[in-house]
Design a protein around this motif. Structure first.
Motif, short mmCIF file in Angstrom:
data_model
loop_
_atom_site.label_atom_id
_atom_site.label_comp_id
_atom_site.label_asym_id
_atom_site.label_seq_id
_atom_site.Cartn_x
_atom_site.Cartn_y
_atom_site.Cartn_z
N LYS A 70 0.85 -1.19 0.00
CA LYS A 70 0.00 0.00 0.00
C LYS A 70 0.88 1.24 0.00
N GLU A 71 0.35 2.28 -0.58
CA GLU A 71 1.07 3.54 -0.61
C GLU A 71 1.37 4.00 0.82
N GLY A 72 2.59 4.50 1.01
CA GLY A 72 2.96 5.00 2.32
C GLY A 72 3.70 3.99 3.18
N GLN A 73 3.76 2.74 2.74
CA GLN A 73 4.46 1.71 3.51
C GLN A 73 5.89 1.55 3.00
N ASN A 74 6.79 1.31 3.93
CA ASN A 74 8.14 0.93 3.53
C ASN A 74 8.14 -0.56 3.18
N VAL A 75 9.03 -0.94 2.26
CA VAL A 75 9.13 -2.35 1.89
C VAL A 75 10.60 -2.67 1.64
N THR A 76 11.01 -3.86 2.07
CA THR A 76 12.40 -4.28 1.89
C THR A 76 12.50 -5.44 0.91
N LEU A 77 13.37 -5.28 -0.08
CA LEU A 77 13.61 -6.30 -1.08
C LEU A 77 14.91 -7.02 -0.75
N SER A 78 14.85 -8.33 -0.82
CA SER A 78 16.01 -9.14 -0.44
C SER A 78 16.90 -9.42 -1.65
N CYS A 79 18.19 -9.49 -1.42
CA CYS A 79 19.16 -9.87 -2.44
C CYS A 79 20.30 -10.62 -1.77
N GLU A 80 20.54 -11.85 -2.21
CA GLU A 80 21.59 -12.68 -1.65
C GLU A 80 22.43 -13.27 -2.78
N GLN A 81 23.75 -13.31 -2.58
CA GLN A 81 24.63 -13.93 -3.58
C GLN A 81 25.64 -14.84 -2.89
N ASN A 82 25.95 -15.93 -3.56
CA ASN A 82 26.98 -16.84 -3.05
C ASN A 82 28.11 -16.99 -4.05
N LEU A 83 28.35 -15.92 -4.79
CA LEU A 83 29.41 -15.90 -5.80
C LEU A 83 30.71 -15.33 -5.25
N ASN A 84 30.70 -14.95 -4.00
CA ASN A 84 31.87 -14.37 -3.34
C ASN A 84 32.31 -13.05 -3.99
N HIS A 85 31.35 -12.32 -4.54
CA HIS A 85 31.66 -11.03 -5.15
C HIS A 85 31.68 -9.93 -4.10
N ASP A 86 32.66 -9.05 -4.23
CA ASP A 86 32.70 -7.90 -3.33
C ASP A 86 31.64 -6.85 -3.71
N ALA A 87 31.44 -6.65 -4.99
CA ALA A 87 30.56 -5.57 -5.45
C ALA A 87 29.14 -6.05 -5.65
N MET A 88 28.19 -5.21 -5.19
CA MET A 88 26.78 -5.49 -5.41
C MET A 88 26.09 -4.20 -5.81
N TYR A 89 24.97 -4.35 -6.56
CA TYR A 89 24.29 -3.20 -7.16
C TYR A 89 22.78 -3.39 -7.09
N TRP A 90 22.06 -2.29 -7.01
CA TRP A 90 20.61 -2.28 -7.17
C TRP A 90 20.24 -1.36 -8.32
N TYR A 91 19.37 -1.89 -9.20
CA TYR A 91 18.87 -1.12 -10.34
C TYR A 91 17.35 -1.08 -10.30
N ARG A 92 16.85 -0.06 -10.92
CA ARG A 92 15.41 0.05 -11.14
C ARG A 92 15.18 0.08 -12.65
N GLN A 93 14.14 -0.66 -13.08
CA GLN A 93 13.79 -0.65 -14.50
C GLN A 93 12.30 -0.38 -14.64
N ASP A 94 11.97 0.65 -15.39
CA ASP A 94 10.58 0.95 -15.71
C ASP A 94 10.26 0.40 -17.09
N PRO A 95 8.98 0.16 -17.38
CA PRO A 95 8.61 -0.48 -18.65
C PRO A 95 9.21 0.21 -19.86
N GLY A 96 9.84 -0.57 -20.72
CA GLY A 96 10.41 -0.05 -21.95
C GLY A 96 11.64 0.79 -21.79
N GLN A 97 12.19 0.80 -20.59
CA GLN A 97 13.36 1.63 -20.34
C GLN A 97 14.55 0.80 -19.89
N GLY A 98 15.67 1.47 -19.76
CA GLY A 98 16.87 0.79 -19.33
C GLY A 98 16.98 0.68 -17.82
N LEU A 99 18.17 0.30 -17.37
CA LEU A 99 18.43 0.13 -15.95
C LEU A 99 19.02 1.41 -15.37
#
Lengths: 114, 111
Positions: free
Chosen positions: A14-43
């Motif tokens: 619902k509008e006005g609520q905070n929400v947390t998205l989970s992301c887990e990796q087991n590739l032993n990578h130091d770098a991690m990223y979050w992107y947003r993609q809207d319809p028909g657009q890039g990252l």
């Protein structure tokens, strides 16, 4: 199997609520990223992290927050301050050197704010 | 400033060859990545060019000219499954391998 996981796949809030998205990796990578993609657009880059307990704002960080307490985990919180949060959110981890740069993406979370 | 240009759409027939161009202007440039994204899915890595020239990986090749701030992705022997969006992403070692993704090119392969 090595990889990067995101959960949930679909999320409704619902509008006005905070929400947390989970992301887990087991590739032993130091770098991690979050992107947003809207319809028909890039990252568009929201936040990125080069190392545990450190992260940097990307191009559209307003209304979002992250943490990096463990190497494997990089959760994203979409706060009520984000004016238009409905989008496809992609998490990635990566390996990079002077001569190489590759990012591995999770399956994404589709967030719909009602 | 930073800018990235790719054609928005390209259409080709099965078996043909298609070239997707990319021009960029970005700070901290180390190389150019290419990603493929099928509709509804996540991007997958195709290639990375750190040096000028052509890199070949099966049916796909990628080219970079650093002096021209230009690259392209070449897809040969097109198949229906190649219908997807393709993103060039300049970036590299600066700032944790951060890359800039544009709006991508939607490739439609027709029978």
């Amino acid at each position: 199997d090595g990889g990067i996981t995101q959960s949930p796949k679909y999320l409704f809030r619902k509008e006005g609520q905070n929400v947390t998205l989970s992301c887990e990796q087991n590739l032993n990578h130091d770098a991690m990223y979050w992107y947003r993609q809207d319809p028909g657009q890039g990252l568009r880059l929201i936040y990125y992290s080069q190392i545990v307990n450190d992260f940097q704002k990307g191009d559209i960080a307003e209304g979002y927050s992250v943490s990096r307490e463990k190497k494997e985990s990089f959760p994203l919180t979409v706060t009520s301050a984000q004016k238009n949060p409905t989008a496809f959110y992609l998490c990635a981890s990566g390996t990079y050197t002077l001569s190489y740069n590759e990012q591995f993406f999770g399956p994404g979370t589709r967030l719909t704010v009602l | 400033g930073q800018s990235l240009e790719q054609p928005s759409e390209v259409t080709a027939v099965e078996g043909a060859i298609v070239q997707i161009n990319c021009t960029y202007q970005t700070s901290g440039f180390y190389g150019l990545s290419w990603y493929q994204q099928h509709d509804g899915g996540a991007p997958t890595f195709l290639s990375y060019n750190a040096l000028d020239g052509l890199e070949e990986t099966g049916r796909f090749s990628s080219f970079l000219s650093r002096s021209d701030s230009y690259g392209y992705l070449l897809l040969q022997e097109l198949q229906m499954k190649d219908s997807a969006s393709y993103f060039c992403a300049p970036g590299g070692q600066t700032n944790a391998g951060k890359s800039t993704f544009g709006d991508g090119t939607t490739l439609t392969v027709k029978p």
